[in-house]
Design a protein around this motif. Structure first.
Motif, PDB file in Angstrom:
ATOM      1  N   ASP A  12       5.416   1.219   2.369  1.00 56.88           N
ATOM      2  CA  ASP A  12       5.442   2.432   1.570  1.00 56.88           C
ATOM      3  C   ASP A  12       4.085   3.073   1.314  1.00 56.88           C
ATOM      4  N   GLY A  13       3.916   4.283   1.821  1.00 56.91           N
ATOM      5  CA  GLY A  13       2.733   5.068   1.537  1.00 56.91           C
ATOM      6  C   GLY A  13       1.555   4.852   2.460  1.00 56.91           C
ATOM      7  N   PRO A 154      -1.927   2.461   1.521  1.00 55.74           N
ATOM      8  CA  PRO A 154      -1.586   3.529   0.578  1.00 55.74           C
ATOM      9  C   PRO A 154      -2.659   3.666  -0.502  1.00 55.74           C
ATOM     10  N   ALA A 156      -4.383   3.709  -4.110  1.00 63.09           N
ATOM     11  CA  ALA A 156      -4.275   2.746  -5.209  1.00 63.09           C
ATOM     12  C   ALA A 156      -3.447   3.337  -6.344  1.00 63.09           C
ATOM     13  N   GLN A 157      -2.674   2.502  -6.984  1.00 70.34           N
ATOM     14  CA  GLN A 157      -1.934   2.889  -8.187  1.00 70.34           C
ATOM     15  C   GLN A 157      -2.921   2.977  -9.349  1.00 70.34           C
ATOM     16  N   ALA A 158      -2.568   3.694 -10.387  1.00 70.11           N
ATOM     17  CA  ALA A 158      -3.429   3.798 -11.575  1.00 70.11           C
ATOM     18  C   ALA A 158      -3.781   2.393 -12.075  1.00 70.11           C
ATOM     19  N   GLY A 160      -5.137   0.097 -10.395  1.00 68.94           N
ATOM     20  CA  GLY A 160      -5.123  -0.865  -9.300  1.00 68.94           C
ATOM     21  C   GLY A 160      -6.242  -0.641  -8.310  1.00 68.94           C
ATOM     22  N   SER A 161      -6.173  -1.314  -7.175  1.00 66.63           N
ATOM     23  CA  SER A 161      -7.164  -1.122  -6.119  1.00 66.63           C
ATOM     24  C   SER A 161      -6.467  -0.939  -4.776  1.00 66.63           C
ATOM     25  N   GLU A 164      -4.266  -3.751  -2.738  1.00 64.92           N
ATOM     26  CA  GLU A 164      -4.023  -4.907  -3.586  1.00 64.92           C
ATOM     27  C   GLU A 164      -2.687  -5.598  -3.262  1.00 64.92           C
TER      28      GLU A 164
END
Length: 167
Positions: A12-13, A154, A156-158, A160-161, A164
């Motif tokens: 995903d992404g 993808p 990084a999520q808020a 995150g890195s 990850e």
């Protein structure tokens, strides 16, 4: 479709990038008259618009005819690179390069860095390349001299890195 879908870390992404360095034999290209070069590309050299009319980003009319012959030749790059299959669409950009070479040596001195982003290079990039290899008139003047395929994770999520999910 540029982004991969799926539940694993490589899904995903994420996306893939095919990067090619393509040498262009500008000396022999310049020997060809303007109309033959436009027929090979399928676009007007002066504007970048299709030979069927319109501005640079106009869609070519692949059905347009001049007499009994289609205006966009079967061997034109713009026709060979196109597909009617939306699943094969890629996001692409080309960047000119010119590198100094040894005196009298024009090998690999000028051409394009071609970047193609897609979800799956086997299902998207390869079929396009097969059509180009089969009949693209631009093959008379262009020669790939290097290629690489990259997986791009993808965003990084808020908090995150990047990447990850792989660890």
């Amino acid at each position: 479709m540029v982004y991969r879908t799926g539940s694993d870390a490589f899904g995903d992404g994420s996306t893939t990038l095919v990067l090619r360095r393509i040498f262009m034999d500008l000396d022999s290209w310049d020997e060809v008259d303007r109309s033959a070069r436009e027929d090979a590309v399928g676009r007007r050299l002066s504007t970048g618009g299709p030979v069927t009319g319109g501005k640079e980003h106009a869609e070519p009319d692949f059905e347009a005819k001049q007499g009994l012959v289609t205006k966009v030749a079967d061997f034109a790059h713009v026709r060979r690179a196109r597909t009617g299959d939306d699943a094969q669409r890629i996001f692409r950009r080309a960047y000119n390069y010119a590198a100094p070479g040894a005196a009298g040596d024009s090998t690999d001195r000028a051409g394009l860095l071609f970047a193609a982003y897609q979800a799956d290079p086997v299902k998207q990039f390869h079929p396009i390349q097969a059509r180009l290899a089969e009949l693209d008139m631009m093959n008379e003047w262009t020669h790939p001299v290097g290629s690489a395929v990259f997986w791009i994770p993808p965003a990084a999520q808020a908090g995150g890195s990047i990447g990850e999910g792989l660890f």
